[in-house]
Design an enzyme around this catalytic site. Structure first.
Site, PDB file in Angstrom:
ATOM      1  N   HIS A 248      -8.367  -3.789 -29.423  1.00 40.76           N
ATOM      2  CA  HIS A 248      -9.505  -3.154 -30.084  1.00 40.76           C
ATOM      3  C   HIS A 248      -9.042  -1.997 -30.985  1.00 40.76           C
ATOM      4  O   HIS A 248      -9.423  -1.900 -32.153  1.00 40.76           O
ATOM      5  CB  HIS A 248     -10.474  -2.636 -29.011  1.00 40.76           C
ATOM      6  CG  HIS A 248     -11.705  -1.963 -29.542  1.00 40.76           C
ATOM      7  ND1 HIS A 248     -12.916  -2.610 -29.661  1.00 40.76           N
ATOM      8  CD2 HIS A 248     -11.921  -0.698 -29.979  1.00 40.76           C
ATOM      9  CE1 HIS A 248     -13.822  -1.770 -30.155  1.00 40.76           C
ATOM     10  NE2 HIS A 248     -13.240  -0.593 -30.349  1.00 40.76           N
ATOM     11  N   GLU A 249      -8.185  -1.140 -30.431  1.00 42.65           N
ATOM     12  CA  GLU A 249      -7.753   0.042 -31.186  1.00 42.65           C
ATOM     13  C   GLU A 249      -6.889  -0.327 -32.391  1.00 42.65           C
ATOM     14  O   GLU A 249      -6.956   0.326 -33.431  1.00 42.65           O
ATOM     15  CB  GLU A 249      -6.993   1.007 -30.261  1.00 42.65           C
ATOM     16  CG  GLU A 249      -7.853   1.628 -29.170  1.00 42.65           C
ATOM     17  CD  GLU A 249      -9.029   2.438 -29.711  1.00 42.65           C
ATOM     18  OE1 GLU A 249      -8.888   3.076 -30.764  1.00 42.65           O
ATOM     19  OE2 GLU A 249     -10.095   2.418 -29.071  1.00 42.65           O
ATOM     20  N   HIS A 252      -9.027  -0.932 -35.255  1.00 45.73           N
ATOM     21  CA  HIS A 252      -9.410   0.309 -35.931  1.00 45.73           C
ATOM     22  C   HIS A 252      -8.266   0.847 -36.785  1.00 45.73           C
ATOM     23  O   HIS A 252      -8.477   1.320 -37.899  1.00 45.73           O
ATOM     24  CB  HIS A 252      -9.795   1.378 -34.904  1.00 45.73           C
ATOM     25  CG  HIS A 252     -11.122   1.155 -34.249  1.00 45.73           C
ATOM     26  ND1 HIS A 252     -12.231   0.696 -34.922  1.00 45.73           N
ATOM     27  CD2 HIS A 252     -11.520   1.353 -32.961  1.00 45.73           C
ATOM     28  CE1 HIS A 252     -13.257   0.630 -34.074  1.00 45.73           C
ATOM     29  NE2 HIS A 252     -12.848   1.015 -32.886  1.00 45.73           N
ATOM     30  N   HIS A 258     -16.887  -1.481 -35.929  1.00 44.38           N
ATOM     31  CA  HIS A 258     -17.394  -2.273 -34.810  1.00 44.38           C
ATOM     32  C   HIS A 258     -18.150  -3.522 -35.255  1.00 44.38           C
ATOM     33  O   HIS A 258     -18.793  -3.536 -36.291  1.00 44.38           O
ATOM     34  CB  HIS A 258     -18.315  -1.421 -33.934  1.00 44.38           C
ATOM     35  CG  HIS A 258     -17.546  -0.470 -33.097  1.00 44.38           C
ATOM     36  ND1 HIS A 258     -18.019   0.759 -32.719  1.00 44.38           N
ATOM     37  CD2 HIS A 258     -16.312  -0.582 -32.572  1.00 44.38           C
ATOM     38  CE1 HIS A 258     -17.096   1.370 -31.988  1.00 44.38           C
ATOM     39  NE2 HIS A 258     -16.053   0.577 -31.884  1.00 44.38           N
TER      40      HIS A 258
END
Length: 321
Positions: A248-249, A252, A258
């Protein structure tokens, strides 16, 4: 805590501050005590819901044009819930899930104009990594002083190698681990409390991790968490799967915000003791529209595999260790 500035406000502030924000808005993943996951049947807690809607950018203190019902409907839409505008139990249980602390409700102008059906979003201004070389080559390093007592360094390295490889398999970007933390593009470390970036961590659960947008490259994990690579070995009820948070990170770090697709790696919530380590079509199309496509990647293959069963995933991950 309202230090997260919301992209919708950006048109009201100066251009310089906009650049500052796009470099300095951290992405945080937040978790709460598991007892809070069960929504109470009786008292639907309106003040709690309002606080949540404020914190994640759906309600502004100074803007009376948006009603509670409109804000709640937008939240439901962004999290892929039935849009009722009512504080129903499904919505309340979502509001109490662990999640990433960055606002979901970004300005529609920051989404890709040519994929209107897609659910992914970018940072304000759609920043991405740029280099003269194709494929793009990024380095990453771990802070020697800032690791976690729950895992060995080789365990952490294996997890991140797998997580980076998932993104590298779909875009023309290579990620290479280096020993030199200071000069690496992406700097990974586990930090406790106030660690100098203006975003202090808060002990067990609460905030799990935060990341800054391109080309900042800082990826910070909360040292207080019970980080796990194997839930058979780590029995803690508050254990957090490192690979799920890493995937997930890194999204980013590459510039994705998101997604409202529940199966996507970039969806904002993750429960303790759960795993979500595979990229979804939404993640893939989102990151490819920033960087282009890895010539060896076949999207139709991914579409086919997503419709078939995911039972093989656990086997695959274990055998790689």
């Amino acid at each position: 805590m309202h230090h997260h500035h919301h992209p919708c406000n950006l048109k009201h502030i100066t251009f310089f501050f906009l650049i500052y924000l796009s470099l300095h808005i951290p992405q945080t993943i937040e978790a709460r005590n598991p007892s809070q996951f069960k929504p109470s049947r009786h008292n639907v807690n309106i003040p709690e819901i309002k606080r949540h809607l404020h914190r994640f950018g759906y309600l502004q203190h100074n803007n009376n044009n948006v009603s509670f019902e409109q804000a709640l409907s937008r939240y439901q839409k962004n999290l892929g819930l039935p849009i009722t505008g009512k504080p129903d139990s499904d919505t309340l249980s979502h509001i109490r899930l662990p999640r990433c602390g960055f606002p979901d409700d970004v300005d529609p102008k920051t989404t890709a104009p040519f994929h209107t059906k897609q659910k992914y979003v970018y940072f304000p201004g759609s920043p991405r990594w740029t280099r003269d070389v194709i494929p793009l080559q990024l380095t990453y390093a771990f802070s020697q002083q800032n690791l976690t007592p729950f895992l060995t360094k080789p365990q952490i390295q294996r997890v991140f190698r797998r997580a980076f490889a998932k993104w590298a398999s779909v875009i023309p970007v290579t990620f290479t681990e280096t020993e030199d933390y200071e000069t690496s593009d992406i700097k990974i470390g586990f930090f406790a409390g106030d660690h100098g970036d203006g975003e202090p961590f808060d002990g067990v659960l609460g905030v799990l991790a935060h990341t800054f947008s391109p080309e900042n490259g800082r990826l910070h994990l909360d040292k207080a968490e019970t980080w796990a690579v194997d839930f058979h070995e780590q029995k803690s009820t508050v254990a957090v799967d490192l690979e799920s948070v890493a995937v997930h990170e890194i999204g980013h770090v590459l510039g994705l915000g998101h997604s409202s697709v529940k199966e996507a790696a970039m969806y904002p919530t993750l429960k303790p003791r759960s795993k979500k380590v595979e990229l979804n079509v939404d993640d893939v199309v989102g990151v490819q529209s920033l960087y282009g496509t890895n010539p060896n990647f076949n999207l139709s293959g991914l579409l086919a595999s997503e419709t078939s069963t995911n039972l093989a995933d656990d086997m695959l991950v274990r055998s790689e260790d």
